[in-house]
Design an enzyme around this catalytic site. Structure first.
Site, PDB file in Angstrom:
ATOM      1  CG  HIS A 155      -1.646  -1.272   1.451  1.00  0.00           C
ATOM      2  ND1 HIS A 155      -2.796  -1.653   0.798  1.00  0.00           N
ATOM      3  CD2 HIS A 155      -1.317  -2.311   2.265  1.00  0.00           C
ATOM      4  CE1 HIS A 155      -3.166  -2.855   1.204  1.00  0.00           C
ATOM      5  NE2 HIS A 155      -2.273  -3.281   2.089  1.00  0.00           N
ATOM      6  CB  SER A 285      13.431  21.343 -14.016  1.00  0.00           C
ATOM      7  OG  SER A 285      12.566  22.461 -13.997  1.00  0.00           O
TER       8      SER A 285
END
Length: 484
Positions: A155, A285
């Protein structure tokens, strides 16, 4: 400059291998058509039809198209609105002795469908070899990190420990299933053969004056000349589009595998535990100069989604074929089939590049383990106290209270997990203070993970790759360099 003024698919112009891009190129497609017409003429001559030897020789000498022939074919298609007949006439111009017998008895699907089957079988072979290399590269990684403990996640919440190598075997196992499925699909592909306009072979029966044996012999001979061991026993005008479904299904499944692997790597990059390769001059970036985005894994995810969706196209096309055929499959398949193979090719080349340059950060991994391991060790601490004569319920309550106090430090105050220090400072646990280091050794929490890696690689991966075509691909496969 003209090439920059019209749209080009980035699948071929930006990403795909030269081999796969060439496989679905117009030059290769129409050369294959000519080879199929040649095979048909050779077989018809062998079985007694009046095909001049000069026709055969001229066809053999003109299998490759020149730029001028492409121009002629384009003009013919504009006039005739039929691509196959445009190329029949174009071929006849350079092989005039064969002009009267090219395509004799055949329908358009003789060249279009048989060529697609050839392309798909060859394309699957390319993919099998590329996939074998990816599995090989990832297996080296799994073996190298077979025993390096790392925090497991269920999870995406901290769970029991595993190893970096064991996690990689989960990826490899799915890739092995893809290898099996793609091989099955490739080996199952047959040839459409010479079946005529509705699959009844009526035109060929007429050519051979009602001789059924010769029609069957023609079908088998052309099949063998084209490199296939068998032809589908019955077809309509086309081979069943169910074949496209069967071929694209394992490619879509490969897309699911690749997406899962790349997603795991993206999450690990966020945790700073494992990263894909990042060149010294690479920019993550345009604004944030410090960033190291997992752009290759993101590309794999992006293209894998496209690959998975293409299978739906094949399913829908197969489901709406009316009776002996309908042409609403044609434009769809011109896009779907090449894109599926080009996309799978790109996914595998990108995965190979990533797997060859994976960077592992053991100290980051160790720090994250140190943050979570104290909680995982509580059961071992309780068992050790009981072995020293303590009461299990009392020890459980003591640990429960200390654990909640430590959790408060972590969650509410943003501090480090100090559970073990609290255990050290509690006199109740003094009988086992000397054992705490051993109880907290990550190696004692990974179970049989290293042994599982070893056994899996030896008993499953090595046999799967122990085929000549795959061994040759692995041996010849150099380091994958991406141009973008």
């Amino acid at each position: 400059m003209e090439a920059y003024e019209t749209y080009q698919t980035p699948l071929s112009s930006r990403y795909a291998s030269k081999e796969m891009a060439h496989l679905f190129s117009p030059a290769h497609r129409f050369k294959t058509w000519r080879e199929l017409w040649l095979n048909l003429a050779i077989a018809e001559k062998q079985l007694g039809l009046p095909v001049p030897e000069e026709a055969i020789e001229q066809m053999k000498s003109n299998l490759d198209l020149t730029p001028e022939q492409f121009d002629i074919a384009a003009k013919e298609e504009k006039k005739r609105r039929h691509d196959v007949m445009a190329h029949v006439h174009t071929f006849g111009q350079v092989a005039p002795a064969a002009a009267g017998i090219i395509h004799l008895g055949a329908t358009s699907c003789y060249v279009t469908d048989n060529a697609d089957l050839i392309f798909m079988r060859t394309g699957l072979t390319y993919l099998l070899k590329s996939l074998a290399v990816v599995i090989s590269r990832l297996s080296v990684f799994a073996a190298q990190y077979r025993a390096l403990p790392t925090l497991g996640f269920t999870h995406f919440q901290p769970a029991q420990l595993t190893t970096v190598g064991k996690r990689a075997t989960l990826w490899i196992q799915e890739l092995l299933w893809d290898l099996r499925n793609i091989k099955r699909a490739r080996d199952d592909i047959g040839f459409r053969g010479v079946k005529g306009t509705t699959g009844t072979q009526a035109s060929f029966l007429t050519l051979f004056d009602g001789d059924h044996d010769k029609v069957e012999e023609l079908d088998q001979l052309v099949t063998e000349l084209s490199g296939f061991s068998y032809a589908y026993p019955v077809t309509s005008q086309t081979y069943s589009r169910k074949i496209d479904v069967d071929v694209l299904a394992p490619l879509a499944s490969l897309g699911a595998t690749a997406h899962k692997i790349a997603t795991d790597l993206r999450l690990l990059a966020n945790l700073k535990e494992v990263e894909e390769p990042f060149e010294s001059t690479q920019i993550g970036s345009s604004a944030m100069a410090y960033k190291r985005n997992p752009m290759r894994s993101e590309r794999v995810c992006s293209l894998s989604r496209h690959l998975m969706v293409l299978h739906q196209n094949a399913l829908m096309t197969s489901s709406v074929q009316w009776f002996e055929r309908t042409l609403d499959d044609s434009a769809n398949r011109r896009i779907t089939l090449p894109e599926a193979f080009l996309t799978a090719d790109i996914v595998l080349s990108t995965l190979q590049n990533v797997c060859e340059g994976l960077v592992v950060y053991p100290r980051v991994i160790a720090r994250r383990i140190a943050q979570e391991l104290p909680f995982m060790a509580t059961e071992n601490i309780i068992m050790s106290i009981v072995k020293k004569g303590g009461d299990r319920q009392e020890a459980h309550e003591k640990i429960r209270v200390l654990s909640h106090e430590a959790a408060h430090q972590v969650k509410n105050l943003g501090l480090e997990n100090d559970l073990i220090e609290r255990v050290r400072n509690d006199p109740y646990f003094s009988p086992i203070h000397g054992e705490l280091e051993e109880l907290l050794d990550p190696q004692t929490f990974i179970g049989r993970a290293p042994e599982q890696v070893d056994k899996f690689l030896k008993e499953w991966v090595e046999p799967a790759l122990d085929e000549d075509e795959l061994k040759e691909a692995i041996a010849d496969g150099g380091k994958m360099e991406l141009s973008v």
